[in-house]
Write an enzyme that holds these catalytic residues in place. Structure first.
Site, mmCIF file in Angstrom:
data_model
loop_
_atom_site.group_PDB
_atom_site.id
_atom_site.type_symbol
_atom_site.label_atom_id
_atom_site.label_comp_id
_atom_site.label_asym_id
_atom_site.label_seq_id
_atom_site.Cartn_x
_atom_site.Cartn_y
_atom_site.Cartn_z
ATOM 1 N N ASP A 8 0.889 -1.149 0.000
ATOM 2 C CA ASP A 8 0.000 0.000 0.000
ATOM 3 C C ASP A 8 0.940 1.214 0.000
ATOM 4 O O ASP A 8 2.148 1.068 0.246
ATOM 5 C CB ASP A 8 -0.856 -0.047 1.277
ATOM 6 N N LEU A 9 0.425 2.392 -0.264
ATOM 7 C CA LEU A 9 1.311 3.573 -0.328
ATOM 8 C C LEU A 9 1.160 4.458 0.911
ATOM 9 O O LEU A 9 2.053 4.519 1.766
ATOM 10 C CB LEU A 9 1.002 4.344 -1.619
ATOM 11 N N ASP A 10 -0.002 5.111 1.002
ATOM 12 C CA ASP A 10 -0.203 6.056 2.101
ATOM 13 C C ASP A 10 -0.251 5.312 3.436
ATOM 14 O O ASP A 10 -1.067 4.420 3.619
ATOM 15 C CB ASP A 10 -1.502 6.825 1.868
ATOM 16 N N THR A 16 0.991 10.555 3.511
ATOM 17 C CA THR A 16 0.295 11.606 2.774
ATOM 18 C C THR A 16 -1.013 11.989 3.473
ATOM 19 O O THR A 16 -1.705 12.892 3.011
ATOM 20 C CB THR A 16 -0.025 11.159 1.328
ATOM 21 N N LYS A 44 -8.738 6.868 5.429
ATOM 22 C CA LYS A 44 -7.523 6.160 5.023
ATOM 23 C C LYS A 44 -7.856 4.929 4.184
ATOM 24 O O LYS A 44 -8.669 4.092 4.593
ATOM 25 C CB LYS A 44 -6.695 5.751 6.242
ATOM 26 N N SER A 115 -2.276 0.772 -4.319
ATOM 27 C CA SER A 115 -2.769 1.947 -3.589
ATOM 28 C C SER A 115 -4.082 2.406 -4.180
ATOM 29 O O SER A 115 -4.285 2.332 -5.395
ATOM 30 C CB SER A 115 -1.740 3.084 -3.705
ATOM 31 N N ALA A 116 -4.970 2.909 -3.313
ATOM 32 C CA ALA A 116 -6.240 3.474 -3.791
ATOM 33 C C ALA A 116 -6.017 4.825 -4.457
ATOM 34 O O ALA A 116 -6.932 5.389 -5.049
ATOM 35 C CB ALA A 116 -7.197 3.630 -2.615
ATOM 36 N N LYS A 146 -10.809 -1.259 -2.024
ATOM 37 C CA LYS A 146 -10.647 -1.930 -0.736
ATOM 38 C C LYS A 146 -11.903 -1.647 0.092
ATOM 39 O O LYS A 146 -12.432 -0.545 0.004
ATOM 40 C CB LYS A 146 -9.418 -1.367 -0.005
ATOM 41 N N GLU A 170 -0.150 -3.241 4.588
ATOM 42 C CA GLU A 170 -1.212 -2.228 4.653
ATOM 43 C C GLU A 170 -1.249 -1.534 6.014
ATOM 44 O O GLU A 170 -0.804 -2.100 7.012
ATOM 45 C CB GLU A 170 -2.566 -2.922 4.470
ATOM 46 N N ASP A 171 -1.822 -0.331 6.029
ATOM 47 C CA ASP A 171 -2.003 0.365 7.319
ATOM 48 C C ASP A 171 -3.478 0.574 7.662
ATOM 49 O O ASP A 171 -3.784 1.038 8.761
ATOM 50 C CB ASP A 171 -1.312 1.740 7.296
#
Ligand code: B16
Ligand code: MG
Length: 222
Positions: A8-10, A16, A44, A115-116, A146, A170-171
């Protein structure tokens, strides 16, 4: 066998969330909706349009805008967000991530981004880590966001790796659900209570504690 790690990114590679918060706050102020920092937590891992809908519902304005007006509002927010993204530099990569990416490359493990965010490619460019990624899934190319498994499954397909040979990191709760529903090993970055509830197989409180040999050990014992 772990053949791919899908990030995942953020909240996993960089933060971000604060920039999203500032851009949404700006938009909310412009249409006289109160937007609390805590509410940002609920956004998120959630897509841009779903985030806007949640904001309008909590502000009691869900019925005030038609679809076209909503798209315009989301675009306005994104313009502001893109302005803020110029602040991002390689120094904003969370600790431990660059080392993990290097170890994965050295060990021939494929790397994907699930990432979304439609701004994912631009963010990776700002962080100067684009070349590590063997696939960057366009979130608009999958049917459901997601917590549906679509985006992680698409990443595995792009990488030509079976989902059971993938680790997802993932977070967000929605993100962990997405990984588990894709039948992958889920690493949750966050608090034990939230990540346990979401179903993470391994919980890491900070990305600085993420490393390749531990990931491999945990995957094998699962
Ligand atoms: P954009 P992730 C998600 O990123 C963010 O967590 C979420 O807050 C945001 O609304 C979503 O991306 C869409 O972002 O507006 O840039 O397309 O955690 O899935 O990497
Ligand atoms: Mg995230």
């Amino acid at each position: 066998m772990v053949k791919a790690v899908i990030f995942d990114l953020d909240g996993v590679i960089t933060d971000t969330a604060e920039l999203h918060y500032q851009a949404w706050k700006d938009l909310a102020d412009s249409i006289s909706i109160f937007f609390a920092r805590e509410f940002n937590e609920q956004l998120k891992g959630i897509s841009r349009m779903d985030s806007l809908n949640k904001i309008l519902i909590q502000g009691g304005l869900a019925d005030q805008y038609n679809e076209q007006e909503k798209i315009a509002l989301a675009e306005k927010k994104n313009k502001e967000y893109i302005k803020l993204l110029v602040e991002l530099t390689p120094e904003h990569i969370y600790s431990g991530i660059k080392e993990l990416l290097d170890d994965l490359k050295e060990n021939g493990v494929k790397i994907g981004l699930a990432s979304a965010s439609l701004n994912g490619p631009a963010i990776l460019e700002h962080l100067k880590i684009t070349e590590y990624f063997d696939t960057i899934v366009n979130p608009n190319s999958v049917k459901q966001g997601k917590p549906a498994p679509d985006i992680f499954l698409r990443a595995a397909k792009d990488l030509d790796v079976a989902p059971s040979d993938c680790i997802g990191i993932e977070d967000s709760e929605a993100g962990i659900c997405s990984i588990k529903r894709a039948n992958m090993f889920a690493v949750g970055v966050g608090t034990v209570e939230v990540m346990k509830q979401a179903g993470a197989d391994l919980i890491i409180n900070d990305t600085k504690n993420l490393n390749w040999s531990d990931l491999l050990d945990e995957y094998k014992t699962k």
